[in-house]
Design a protein around this motif. Structure first.
Motif, mmCIF file in Angstrom:
data_model
loop_
_atom_site.group_PDB
_atom_site.id
_atom_site.type_symbol
_atom_site.label_atom_id
_atom_site.label_comp_id
_atom_site.label_asym_id
_atom_site.label_seq_id
_atom_site.Cartn_x
_atom_site.Cartn_y
_atom_site.Cartn_z
ATOM 1 N N MET A 102 0.853 -1.171 0.000
ATOM 2 C CA MET A 102 0.000 0.000 0.000
ATOM 3 C C MET A 102 0.896 1.231 0.000
ATOM 4 N N SER A 103 0.634 2.127 -0.897
ATOM 5 C CA SER A 103 1.398 3.355 -0.988
ATOM 6 C C SER A 103 0.654 4.484 -0.281
ATOM 7 N N THR A 104 1.342 5.166 0.600
ATOM 8 C CA THR A 104 0.760 6.335 1.266
ATOM 9 C C THR A 104 1.728 7.497 1.133
ATOM 10 N N SER A 105 1.202 8.668 1.175
ATOM 11 C CA SER A 105 2.014 9.863 1.051
ATOM 12 C C SER A 105 1.843 10.723 2.289
ATOM 13 N N ALA A 106 2.927 11.228 2.811
ATOM 14 C CA ALA A 106 2.874 12.086 3.990
ATOM 15 C C ALA A 106 2.311 13.463 3.647
ATOM 16 N N THR A 107 2.438 13.875 2.394
ATOM 17 C CA THR A 107 1.949 15.181 1.970
ATOM 18 C C THR A 107 0.707 14.990 1.106
ATOM 19 N N PRO A 108 -0.460 15.504 1.555
ATOM 20 C CA PRO A 108 -1.668 15.334 0.733
ATOM 21 C C PRO A 108 -1.589 16.164 -0.541
ATOM 22 N N ALA A 109 -2.194 15.649 -1.582
ATOM 23 C CA ALA A 109 -2.253 16.368 -2.859
ATOM 24 C C ALA A 109 -3.361 17.408 -2.762
ATOM 25 N N THR A 110 -2.997 18.636 -2.433
ATOM 26 C CA THR A 110 -3.998 19.682 -2.205
ATOM 27 C C THR A 110 -4.752 20.059 -3.469
ATOM 28 N N ASN A 111 -4.225 19.736 -4.618
ATOM 29 C CA ASN A 111 -4.930 20.056 -5.857
ATOM 30 C C ASN A 111 -5.737 18.866 -6.366
ATOM 31 N N ASN A 112 -5.894 17.845 -5.571
ATOM 32 C CA ASN A 112 -6.656 16.659 -5.961
ATOM 33 C C ASN A 112 -8.148 16.961 -5.858
ATOM 34 N N PRO A 113 -8.885 16.970 -6.977
ATOM 35 C CA PRO A 113 -10.314 17.308 -6.935
ATOM 36 C C PRO A 113 -11.150 16.303 -6.136
ATOM 37 N N ILE A 114 -10.676 15.079 -5.988
ATOM 38 C CA ILE A 114 -11.405 14.070 -5.217
ATOM 39 C C ILE A 114 -11.576 14.527 -3.767
ATOM 40 N N LEU A 115 -10.609 15.253 -3.240
ATOM 41 C CA LEU A 115 -10.669 15.702 -1.846
ATOM 42 C C LEU A 115 -11.756 16.746 -1.613
ATOM 43 N N LYS A 116 -12.303 17.324 -2.689
ATOM 44 C CA LYS A 116 -13.363 18.335 -2.565
ATOM 45 C C LYS A 116 -14.701 17.846 -3.110
ATOM 46 N N SER A 117 -14.751 16.612 -3.560
ATOM 47 C CA SER A 117 -15.961 16.135 -4.226
ATOM 48 C C SER A 117 -17.035 15.700 -3.241
ATOM 49 N N HIS A 118 -18.252 15.695 -3.728
ATOM 50 C CA HIS A 118 -19.390 15.137 -2.994
ATOM 51 C C HIS A 118 -19.411 13.646 -3.327
ATOM 52 N N LEU A 119 -19.679 12.801 -2.344
ATOM 53 C CA LEU A 119 -19.645 11.355 -2.529
ATOM 54 C C LEU A 119 -21.052 10.778 -2.506
ATOM 55 N N ARG A 120 -21.390 9.970 -3.513
ATOM 56 C CA ARG A 120 -22.646 9.224 -3.542
ATOM 57 C C ARG A 120 -22.295 7.744 -3.372
ATOM 58 N N ILE A 121 -22.902 7.120 -2.378
ATOM 59 C CA ILE A 121 -22.725 5.696 -2.143
ATOM 60 C C ILE A 121 -24.004 5.027 -2.617
ATOM 61 N N THR A 122 -23.890 4.171 -3.626
ATOM 62 C CA THR A 122 -25.050 3.584 -4.279
ATOM 63 C C THR A 122 -25.047 2.073 -4.119
ATOM 64 N N ARG A 123 -26.224 1.536 -3.882
ATOM 65 C CA ARG A 123 -26.365 0.081 -3.869
ATOM 66 C C ARG A 123 -27.778 -0.302 -4.271
ATOM 67 N N PRO A 124 -27.918 -1.509 -4.823
ATOM 68 C CA PRO A 124 -29.232 -1.972 -5.244
ATOM 69 C C PRO A 124 -30.037 -2.547 -4.079
ATOM 70 N N THR A 125 -31.321 -2.589 -4.274
ATOM 71 C CA THR A 125 -32.245 -3.218 -3.340
ATOM 72 C C THR A 125 -33.402 -3.790 -4.147
ATOM 73 N N ASN A 126 -34.089 -4.751 -3.593
ATOM 74 C CA ASN A 126 -35.284 -5.263 -4.259
ATOM 75 C C ASN A 126 -36.500 -4.406 -3.971
ATOM 76 N N SER A 127 -36.443 -3.617 -2.871
ATOM 77 C CA SER A 127 -37.603 -2.828 -2.489
ATOM 78 C C SER A 127 -37.171 -1.528 -1.821
ATOM 79 N N ILE A 128 -37.238 -0.464 -2.571
ATOM 80 C CA ILE A 128 -36.879 0.844 -2.017
ATOM 81 C C ILE A 128 -37.779 1.180 -0.832
ATOM 82 N N SER A 129 -39.072 0.916 -0.949
ATOM 83 C CA SER A 129 -39.995 1.262 0.140
ATOM 84 C C SER A 129 -39.691 0.468 1.413
ATOM 85 N N SER A 130 -39.169 -0.739 1.289
ATOM 86 C CA SER A 130 -38.844 -1.537 2.474
ATOM 87 C C SER A 130 -37.574 -1.070 3.170
#
Length: 144
Positions: A1-29
């Motif tokens: 695993m590669s880690t960096s001690a200095t964060p990439a301040t210009n990385n757009p991922i660090l400012k993005s809104h995150l949507r976590i999506t998953r399927p279901t058989n019944s939204i109402s349930s």
């Protein structure tokens, strides 16, 4: 695993809104677990979009939201394991107790965690939705 001690301040991922999506058989349930239990609001939805229905849950001020989709004629099945988790870190004991109480008041009982870490020292409570996906309320700040 590669880690960096200095964060990439210009990385757009660090400012993005995150949507976590998953399927279901019944939204109402699945809705009561996330709206009544967790207190999320419906912030968007769609129907019959290329065979999919969907609903987005969250809060306008959060930098993430959850989406549940149902596809016509498709069996989404249950969670692949009991260790599929969303973990909410609630360091204030009263807020943690309130969150646990809200789930219980909505009719959801805590379940034994698959990973014993989450039950350790009385700091975690795990709840399972109708599809077998789980959330944990953890009574410590992130990073401890």
């Amino acid at each position: 695993m590669s880690t960096s001690a200095t964060p990439a301040t210009n990385n757009p991922i660090l400012k993005s809104h995150l949507r976590i999506t998953r399927p279901t058989n019944s939204i109402s349930s699945v809705l009561p677990f996330y709206t009544d239990g967790l207190g999320f609001q419906i912030i968007g939805s769609f129907e019959k979009h290329a065979g999919f229905d969907g609903i987005m849950l969250g809060h306008p001020k959060l930098s993430y939201h959850l989406e549940f989709t149902a596809q016509e004629g498709h069996d989404a099945g249950r969670a692949p394991t009991q260790d599929n988790l969303l973990v909410f870190y609630l360091p204030e004991v009263e807020e943690w107790k309130d969150a646990v109480g809200r789930m219980e008041k909505a009719g959801f009982e805590a379940v034994k965690s698959w990973n014993p870490y989450w039950d350790a020292h009385g700091k975690g409570r795990t709840f399972e939705d109708v599809d077998g996906y789980r959330i944990v309320f953890w009574n410590e700040p992130w990073g401890t």
